[in-house]
Design a protein around this motif. Sequence first.
Motif, PDB file in Angstrom:
ATOM      1  N   TYR A 205     -32.784 -24.923  -5.819  1.00  0.00           N
ATOM      2  CA  TYR A 205     -33.963 -25.786  -5.915  1.00  0.00           C
ATOM      3  C   TYR A 205     -34.399 -26.130  -4.495  1.00  0.00           C
ATOM      4  O   TYR A 205     -33.635 -26.727  -3.728  1.00  0.00           O
ATOM      5  CB  TYR A 205     -33.615 -27.065  -6.684  1.00  0.00           C
ATOM      6  N   SER A 207     -36.845 -28.053  -1.795  1.00  0.00           N
ATOM      7  CA  SER A 207     -37.734 -29.223  -1.706  1.00  0.00           C
ATOM      8  C   SER A 207     -37.974 -29.598  -0.260  1.00  0.00           C
ATOM      9  O   SER A 207     -37.124 -29.380   0.614  1.00  0.00           O
ATOM     10  CB  SER A 207     -37.149 -30.415  -2.469  1.00  0.00           C
ATOM     11  N   PRO A 324     -26.209 -24.130  -9.963  1.00  0.00           N
ATOM     12  CA  PRO A 324     -27.400 -24.814  -9.447  1.00  0.00           C
ATOM     13  C   PRO A 324     -27.069 -25.580  -8.172  1.00  0.00           C
ATOM     14  O   PRO A 324     -26.028 -26.222  -8.067  1.00  0.00           O
ATOM     15  CB  PRO A 324     -27.773 -25.778 -10.584  1.00  0.00           C
ATOM     16  N   GLN A 326     -29.080 -27.477  -4.376  1.00  0.00           N
ATOM     17  CA  GLN A 326     -30.341 -27.950  -3.813  1.00  0.00           C
ATOM     18  C   GLN A 326     -30.427 -27.689  -2.318  1.00  0.00           C
ATOM     19  O   GLN A 326     -29.447 -27.847  -1.583  1.00  0.00           O
ATOM     20  CB  GLN A 326     -30.508 -29.445  -4.079  1.00  0.00           C
ATOM     21  N   ARG A 383     -41.102 -21.461  -3.167  1.00  0.00           N
ATOM     22  CA  ARG A 383     -40.406 -20.185  -3.372  1.00  0.00           C
ATOM     23  C   ARG A 383     -41.362 -19.026  -3.133  1.00  0.00           C
ATOM     24  O   ARG A 383     -41.010 -18.043  -2.486  1.00  0.00           O
ATOM     25  CB  ARG A 383     -39.819 -20.143  -4.786  1.00  0.00           C
ATOM     26  N   ASN A 400     -39.022 -24.535  -9.984  1.00  0.00           N
ATOM     27  CA  ASN A 400     -37.751 -24.975  -9.423  1.00  0.00           C
ATOM     28  C   ASN A 400     -37.884 -25.248  -7.921  1.00  0.00           C
ATOM     29  O   ASN A 400     -37.033 -24.874  -7.128  1.00  0.00           O
ATOM     30  CB  ASN A 400     -36.655 -23.933  -9.679  1.00  0.00           C
ATOM     31  N   CYS A 401     -38.996 -25.905  -7.549  1.00  0.00           N
ATOM     32  CA  CYS A 401     -39.163 -26.395  -6.178  1.00  0.00           C
ATOM     33  C   CYS A 401     -39.949 -27.692  -6.259  1.00  0.00           C
ATOM     34  O   CYS A 401     -40.560 -28.001  -7.290  1.00  0.00           O
ATOM     35  CB  CYS A 401     -39.879 -25.368  -5.292  1.00  0.00           C
ATOM     36  N   SER A 402     -39.945 -28.463  -5.185  1.00  0.00           N
ATOM     37  CA  SER A 402     -40.570 -29.793  -5.234  1.00  0.00           C
ATOM     38  C   SER A 402     -42.072 -29.711  -5.472  1.00  0.00           C
ATOM     39  O   SER A 402     -42.649 -30.573  -6.136  1.00  0.00           O
ATOM     40  CB  SER A 402     -40.286 -30.563  -3.945  1.00  0.00           C
ATOM     41  N   VAL A 405     -42.410 -28.875  -9.294  1.00  0.00           N
ATOM     42  CA  VAL A 405     -41.900 -29.928 -10.184  1.00  0.00           C
ATOM     43  C   VAL A 405     -42.716 -31.207 -10.041  1.00  0.00           C
ATOM     44  O   VAL A 405     -43.142 -31.815 -11.023  1.00  0.00           O
ATOM     45  CB  VAL A 405     -40.411 -30.207  -9.898  1.00  0.00           C
ATOM     46  N   LYS A 523     -36.266 -34.756 -10.838  1.00  0.00           N
ATOM     47  CA  LYS A 523     -36.120 -33.296 -10.775  1.00  0.00           C
ATOM     48  C   LYS A 523     -35.921 -32.727 -12.157  1.00  0.00           C
ATOM     49  O   LYS A 523     -35.322 -33.350 -13.020  1.00  0.00           O
ATOM     50  CB  LYS A 523     -34.948 -32.914  -9.867  1.00  0.00           C
ATOM     51  N   ASP A 524     -36.425 -31.529 -12.347  1.00  0.00           N
ATOM     52  CA  ASP A 524     -36.342 -30.854 -13.637  1.00  0.00           C
ATOM     53  C   ASP A 524     -34.896 -30.738 -14.099  1.00  0.00           C
ATOM     54  O   ASP A 524     -34.078 -30.110 -13.441  1.00  0.00           O
ATOM     55  CB  ASP A 524     -36.949 -29.449 -13.487  1.00  0.00           C
ATOM     56  N   GLN A 527     -32.534 -27.429 -14.461  1.00  0.00           N
ATOM     57  CA  GLN A 527     -31.773 -26.751 -13.420  1.00  0.00           C
ATOM     58  C   GLN A 527     -30.302 -27.103 -13.480  1.00  0.00           C
ATOM     59  O   GLN A 527     -29.473 -26.431 -12.895  1.00  0.00           O
ATOM     60  CB  GLN A 527     -32.342 -27.116 -12.043  1.00  0.00           C
TER      61      GLN A 527
END
Length: 613
Positions: A205, A207, A324, A326, A383, A400-402, A405, A523-524, A527
Amino acid sequence: MDKLSVLKGYFGHKSFRSGQEELIDHILGGSDVLGIMPTGAGKSVCYQVPAVMLNGMTIVISPLISLMKDQVSALISSGVSAACINSSLSQEEYAETMSRALRGEFRLIYIAPERLETPEINRIASSVKISMITIDEAHCVSQWGQDFRPSYLRISEFIKSLPQRPIISAFTATATDTVREDIIQLLGLNAPFTLVTGFDRPNLYFSVIKPHNKYAELRRQLDEFGGKCGIVYCISRRNVEEICEKLNSDGFSATRYHAGLSDLERRKNQDDFIYDRKRIMVATNAFGMGIDKSDVAFVIHYNMPKNIESYYQEAGRAGRDGSPAQCILLYGPMDVRTNNFMIEKSREDNTELSEDEKDIMLERDRQRLKEMTFYATSTDCLRQFMLGYFGEKAPSYCGNCSCCVNGFEEVDITVDAQKIISCVFRVKQKGRYFGKSMIVDILKGSRNERLAALDFDKLSTYGIMQDTSAKRIRAELEYLIEKGYLYSSDDDYPVVELTALSAKILKEHISVSMKLPKEEKPKDKKQHSSETNIDNTLFEKLRKLRGELAAEANVPAYIVFSDAALRDMCRILPTNEEDFLKVSGVGKIKAERYGKVFCELIKEHNSSDSIDP
């Protein structure tokens, strides 16, 4: 044994990952290869499987002692005869390793490039059949790469000096087209099979956070990660010292790593992190190349790196076992200035290049820094931006990035733009120019003494944005500079100036809009699904058992089994050796060594779990 039998029997995997089989097939067929694969994609399997099968010894050239030790420990744990020759060996260990090497007892020997010209390596090369030379972190051979090491330039001469030319395999996680060409030419690869498997790491992930107070944000993030381990990268030795000291004072388990420490302390601190005696490593980019610690749950960059190649490689040390993880960048505009200073300094310090070459590298480094800054300030999928930089197409939404999301929304900032540009104009009317901070202070109506001494509190624009946050004013100001409506110099004391486009906003009233972040959402959760769908009580019991076995063997816990393997045990719940072999990462040797004790623990847990309270 065939390649699949070796893969399962020694490394515990049922099938190859993307690209591994093709590279292995070409090596076994006698071809040179160049594999460009992201961190965690399984590069080591691509040369370790053939090394087990080829008739002779494989020499692996690797840049760091820590990488060698990790790889050798993992190989021995899996039943493969391997060793490393480096300065960490005692006199007795060195003598025994050399004796066994000269008898051809090892399938793989790891060495640093600096040792290629030493008498002991020449003795091995002339006494034992060398079936393959593997160059890890191959981008280090290129002056255009982010980690150029002059010692890598000696590799091709060493290969030419061998009685018989072996197969040459080279691997790296990051390489632009220019660096790839350099690798092939400078290492003397012969018509290599070249494979780029793709740079995406779906388990990571990404961010970017632009905090008002970086240290407060760092603490908040570390609190959220609880007992998980991770790396905090800083831009300088001074930053490392300061942040590590603060974290320890605030009760965090942290250690430090940078080039200014003694070899002894660096080795001790690295071992403390690898063996889980410290959960946070605060380091400069001197730490981490080739580190195989598989349970790194987060990588936080306290400062923005100089280029995307470095960021991608450093961030990629998270989630190596596929779990997972970060990758967080704490961005501040000062990072750009600091990096510019370091780029200029490196130009002067690089005495091995001509002035023309220095100028070319300086321009390339500046362009790389621009790309890194674009990433840090992007409002689009992070990404997609990163993969696009490496020439790979990706969807505009990854989830799956800030940016994906939390999202950004298009906001009309025309009125704010008029106020900001008017403020710059009013300051200019006073015959003065100032930087961004002063402009923000005037617009906010700050009671700064210097501001009052200059009579800026008498300007018509003083306090006209007092209800807008300083963070938003700053973001809008930087956007206007980025789009050419204002200008900011790149020298040591940058000031904000008007441009030809400034008048369009003030006189022609053109509309201006920009993307601004929506209010941050959690956050999602998806993940973390692979973590939440297991029995956490059993997982902790397995972790404890793994820790005890690792302590007995004096190896890091992840050498016994990775967290991903423990989670697989929680899903499969093996109670006999046959089922235990179905766990990802369990080969024949590990099943024989650890299967019984882990299966007994799982049986015991299942039994206690089935008893009604």
